[in-house]
Design a protein around this motif. Structure first.
Motif, PDB file in Angstrom:
ATOM      1  N   ARG A  64       0.852  -1.201   0.000  1.00  0.00           N
ATOM      2  CA  ARG A  64       0.000   0.000   0.000  1.00  0.00           C
ATOM      3  C   ARG A  64       0.880   1.242   0.000  1.00  0.00           C
ATOM      4  O   ARG A  64       2.003   1.214   0.485  1.00  0.00           O
ATOM      5  CB  ARG A  64      -0.883   0.059   1.260  1.00  0.00           C
ATOM      6  N   THR A  66       0.505   5.857   0.054  1.00  0.00           N
ATOM      7  CA  THR A  66      -0.314   7.063   0.123  1.00  0.00           C
ATOM      8  C   THR A  66       0.320   8.123  -0.765  1.00  0.00           C
ATOM      9  O   THR A  66       1.501   8.424  -0.626  1.00  0.00           O
ATOM     10  CB  THR A  66      -0.413   7.584   1.574  1.00  0.00           C
ATOM     11  N   SER A  68       0.221  12.106  -1.973  1.00  0.00           N
ATOM     12  CA  SER A  68      -0.204  13.428  -1.511  1.00  0.00           C
ATOM     13  C   SER A  68       0.226  14.469  -2.532  1.00  0.00           C
ATOM     14  O   SER A  68       1.348  14.418  -3.038  1.00  0.00           O
ATOM     15  CB  SER A  68       0.415  13.759  -0.155  1.00  0.00           C
ATOM     16  N   THR A  90      -5.181  13.584  -0.995  1.00  0.00           N
ATOM     17  CA  THR A  90      -4.345  12.488  -0.522  1.00  0.00           C
ATOM     18  C   THR A  90      -5.188  11.220  -0.606  1.00  0.00           C
ATOM     19  O   THR A  90      -6.397  11.264  -0.384  1.00  0.00           O
ATOM     20  CB  THR A  90      -3.818  12.741   0.911  1.00  0.00           C
ATOM     21  N   ALA A  91      -4.545  10.122  -0.984  1.00  0.00           N
ATOM     22  CA  ALA A  91      -5.277   8.862  -1.115  1.00  0.00           C
ATOM     23  C   ALA A  91      -4.338   7.703  -0.822  1.00  0.00           C
ATOM     24  O   ALA A  91      -3.170   7.732  -1.205  1.00  0.00           O
ATOM     25  CB  ALA A  91      -5.844   8.722  -2.528  1.00  0.00           C
ATOM     26  N   THR A  92      -4.858   6.694  -0.146  1.00  0.00           N
ATOM     27  CA  THR A  92      -4.112   5.462   0.084  1.00  0.00           C
ATOM     28  C   THR A  92      -4.599   4.438  -0.929  1.00  0.00           C
ATOM     29  O   THR A  92      -5.799   4.200  -1.044  1.00  0.00           O
ATOM     30  CB  THR A  92      -4.301   4.964   1.527  1.00  0.00           C
ATOM     31  N   TYR A  98      -2.240   6.712  -9.914  1.00  0.00           N
ATOM     32  CA  TYR A  98      -3.388   7.424  -9.343  1.00  0.00           C
ATOM     33  C   TYR A  98      -3.791   8.523 -10.313  1.00  0.00           C
ATOM     34  O   TYR A  98      -2.960   9.343 -10.699  1.00  0.00           O
ATOM     35  CB  TYR A  98      -2.986   8.028  -7.994  1.00  0.00           C
ATOM     36  N   THR A 119       4.168   7.927  -0.183  1.00  0.00           N
ATOM     37  CA  THR A 119       4.692   7.315   1.034  1.00  0.00           C
ATOM     38  C   THR A 119       4.288   5.846   1.040  1.00  0.00           C
ATOM     39  O   THR A 119       3.094   5.533   1.062  1.00  0.00           O
ATOM     40  CB  THR A 119       4.141   8.023   2.285  1.00  0.00           C
ATOM     41  N   LEU A 121       3.678   2.272   2.639  1.00  0.00           N
ATOM     42  CA  LEU A 121       3.227   1.826   3.956  1.00  0.00           C
ATOM     43  C   LEU A 121       3.589   0.350   4.128  1.00  0.00           C
ATOM     44  O   LEU A 121       3.189  -0.481   3.323  1.00  0.00           O
ATOM     45  CB  LEU A 121       1.722   2.023   4.089  1.00  0.00           C
ATOM     46  N   THR A 131       6.751   3.889   7.462  1.00  0.00           N
ATOM     47  CA  THR A 131       6.590   4.658   6.230  1.00  0.00           C
ATOM     48  C   THR A 131       7.927   4.817   5.511  1.00  0.00           C
ATOM     49  O   THR A 131       8.964   5.001   6.134  1.00  0.00           O
ATOM     50  CB  THR A 131       5.989   6.046   6.525  1.00  0.00           C
TER      51      THR A 131
END
Length: 176
Positions: A64, A66, A68, A90-92, A98, A119, A121, A131
């Motif tokens: 996963r 994220t 931003s 921002t989205a995970t 994206y 970032t 995860l 992170t």
């Protein structure tokens, strides 16, 4: 050393009652990985983006991440300063790309510069995430109008080796 190398580990637990009787045995496997920090692909540093809803792409080998995206405000002298503010979005995600959303985020404005990062995860003990942050990159939204299909040309150019850049420059120069 307190650490284990990446790999697949099989664990077998045998429970034997102290007072006798039937015990139990269970076996399970867990996989450890050591992902590296995300590497950003597109948009590239300083790129002029003509697409209203740009596609962001990166490489990351973790499960996963994220993303931003921040506006670089007047007076902010560094990418770090811009990225310390409130993000436009921002989205995970569990993907490596994206597309800027059509709803739920402030629209990207022509002529403005934006800073983005990803970032990674990594699940850690106790249900927390470690992170791994990518570098910061900036891009500027074009003030020139764009055909709704030019993003396909941009994505194709990003996917092919740099030796094809003259071909793409020629296509754009002839407004094809």
């Amino acid at each position: 050393s307190g650490s284990m190398p990446a790999g697949s580990y099989r664990v077998r637990v045998i429970v034997t009652p102290v007072s006798g009787g039937l015990g139990d045995e269970k076996e399970f496997t867990f996989v450890l990985s050591n992902p590296s920090s995300p590497v950003l692909f597109a948009p590239t540093e300083g790129e002029m983006v003509a697409e209203e809803l740009p596609l962001f792409e990166w490489q990351y080998d973790g499960p996963r991440a994220t993303i931003s995206i921040f506006e670089q405000l007047t007076g902010q002298r560094s990418l770090e300063e811009a990225a310390s503010g409130t993000p436009h979005t921002t989205a995970t995600v569990t993907t490596r790309s994206y597309r800027y959303p059509t709803t739920g985020a402030r629209s990207l404005q022509p002529g403005k510069t934006y800073v983005w990062s990803v970032t990674g995860l990594v699940g850690a003990a106790g249900g927390t995430d470690l992170t791994l942050r990518s570098e910061l990159r900036s891009f500027t939204m074009s003030t020139a109008p764009q055909s709704s299909l030019l993003w396909i040309l941009q994505d194709l150019e990003n996917a092919l080796p740099a030796k094809y850049k003259p071909v793409f420059d020629q296509i754009r120069g002839q407004n094809l």
